[in-house]
Design a protein around this motif. Structure first.
Motif, short mmCIF file in Angstrom:
data_model
loop_
_atom_site.label_atom_id
_atom_site.label_comp_id
_atom_site.label_asym_id
_atom_site.label_seq_id
_atom_site.Cartn_x
_atom_site.Cartn_y
_atom_site.Cartn_z
N ASN A 153 8.60 -15.12 -7.28
CA ASN A 153 7.21 -15.41 -6.79
C ASN A 153 6.35 -14.00 -6.80
N LEU A 154 5.87 -13.92 -8.25
CA LEU A 154 5.24 -12.68 -8.47
C LEU A 154 3.78 -12.30 -7.58
N SER A 155 3.11 -13.44 -7.11
CA SER A 155 2.17 -13.50 -6.19
C SER A 155 2.53 -13.03 -5.14
N GLN A 156 3.62 -13.52 -4.25
CA GLN A 156 3.90 -12.99 -3.07
C GLN A 156 4.51 -11.57 -3.19
N ALA A 157 5.18 -11.03 -4.33
CA ALA A 157 5.49 -9.74 -4.28
C ALA A 157 4.27 -8.77 -4.33
N ASN A 158 3.32 -9.32 -5.02
CA ASN A 158 1.88 -8.52 -4.92
C ASN A 158 1.31 -8.32 -3.44
N SER A 159 1.34 -9.67 -2.88
CA SER A 159 0.55 -9.71 -1.44
C SER A 159 1.64 -9.31 -0.54
N LEU A 161 4.41 -7.09 -0.20
CA LEU A 161 5.44 -5.98 -0.01
C LEU A 161 4.32 -5.02 0.60
N PRO A 162 4.69 -4.38 1.55
CA PRO A 162 3.77 -3.21 2.20
C PRO A 162 3.55 -2.08 1.26
N PRO A 163 2.05 -1.90 1.02
CA PRO A 163 1.61 -0.78 -0.02
C PRO A 163 1.87 0.57 0.56
N PRO A 164 1.79 1.55 -0.05
CA PRO A 164 1.96 2.88 0.53
C PRO A 164 0.54 3.39 1.08
N PHE A 165 -0.36 2.60 0.82
CA PHE A 165 -1.70 3.31 1.33
C PHE A 165 -2.08 2.30 2.82
N ALA A 166 -1.44 1.26 3.07
CA ALA A 166 -1.61 0.75 4.18
C ALA A 166 -1.96 1.61 5.56
N ASN A 167 -2.69 0.79 6.21
CA ASN A 167 -3.05 1.41 7.71
C ASN A 167 -2.18 0.72 8.66
N ILE A 168 -2.08 1.27 9.81
CA ILE A 168 -1.29 0.78 11.03
C ILE A 168 -1.55 -0.66 11.12
N SER A 169 -2.88 -1.16 11.19
CA SER A 169 -3.02 -2.46 11.55
C SER A 169 -2.54 -3.30 10.37
#
Length: 323
Positions: A153-159, A161-169
């Protein structure tokens, strides 16, 4: 007659539970079908880490990135193929996740002693635990009995997985989507006490974040230029103190504003939310608390939507669906 029927149904129900039909994982799942499994995986993981100590963090990360995308089903291991788009080119995976050849080697050794019995998803779960232990971290009992997916599921992999720029919320929401509390999210983030990140994932932090130690930022800028794509792949350790030892120093770094990526530092941000700062302080001051809660969170993560019973398959090659 009624009591005999009841007795038979009870036995049948017990059999179904232990055979995995009810979707329950068990530490003893392979005790009869592959009794040497744990030692084979442990020995192979040890050899891989001995050859390259950084590989321990990579194997742990593979399990995480597998479970966060449609559950712990080995889907991250699938290569692109006709009719199948894998997850390896997802934003959080491309040119980042590694260790596939090590999983191949472990699978080959397992197949040699127990052909067609052990799933790639279970191998990932065991290798993640063994890697943590071999680098000085806690151990835990790994429930087994997962089966491998026949899709990715490439779409779910993109959506998901937490990105390195994510904020706390965003972090709290992303982990909550997988069933984790904010505290469990902070514990799992402690996996970054080992391993490395690429310049492209921390560049914006060292040039633009304010919640960062200036000396720490300056040192990183020497190898991660602000506008030089040629330095994108330059590596820096998540934990600058003990980058190849699984301990609680990661949380020291956060308290000193020396988290490598923005999403990690968001767990301890004096200028913003303090929702996780107390948890960081607890883990920083008591490694046993961190180890125990990390281990419990890893068991919980390994139980995200596993395929069991007749679902999925036992892939003979972790990279491709059985023909």
């Amino acid at each position: 007659m009624a009591s005999s029927a009841s007795w038979f149904c009870s036995l049948l129900a017990l059999f179904l539970v232990f055979s995995g039909t009810y979707g329950q994982l068990s530490p003893n799942f392979y005790s009869l079908s592959c009794p040497t499994l744990l030692s084979v995986v442990s020995d192979a993981t040890s050899q891989a880490i001995l050859a390259e100590k950084r590989m321990g963090a990579s194997l742990l990360r593979l399990h995480f990135h597998d479970c966060f995308v449609q559950g712990c089903d080995g889907s991250i291991l699938l290569d692109d193929a006709p009719g199948l788009v894998g997850e390896k080119t997802g934003f959080g995976n491309v040119n980042s996740v590694r260790g596939f050849e090590v999983v191949d080697a472990i699978k080959t050794k397992v197949e040699a002693v127990c052909p067609g019995v052990v799933s790639c998803a279970d191998i990932l779960a065991l290798a993640a635990r063994d890697s943590t232990v071999k680098l000085g971290g806690p151990t835990w009992t790994v429930p087994l009995g997962r089966r491998d997916s026949t899709n990715a599921n490439l779409s779910q992999a993109n959506s998901d997985l937490p990105p390195p720029f994510a904020n706390i919320s965003g972090l709290i929401a992303g982990f909550a989507k997988k069933g984790f509390t904010a505290r469990e999210m902070t514990a799992l983030s402690g996996a970054h006490t080992i391993g490395f990140a690429q310049c492209k994932n921390y560049r914006d932090r060292i040039y633009n974040d304010t919640n960062i130690d200036p000396v720490f930022a300056t040192n990183l800028k020497s190898t991660c230029a602000s506008a030089a794509p040629g330095t994108d792949a330059k590596l820096a350790p998540f934990d600058k103190q003990t980058d190849l030892v699984f301990d609680n120093k990661f949380y020291d770094n956060l308290a000193n504003r020396q988290g490598l990526i923005h999403s990690d530092q968001e767990l301890y941000n004096p200028g913003g939310t303090q929702s996780q700062a107390s948890v960081v302080s607890q883990y920083r001051s008591n490694s046993n608390t961190f180890f125990n809660e990390f281990a419990a969170a890893m068991v919980k993560m390994g139980n995200i939507a596993p395929l069991t019973g007749a679902a999925g398959q036992i892939r003979l090659n972790c990279r491709v669906v059985n023909s």
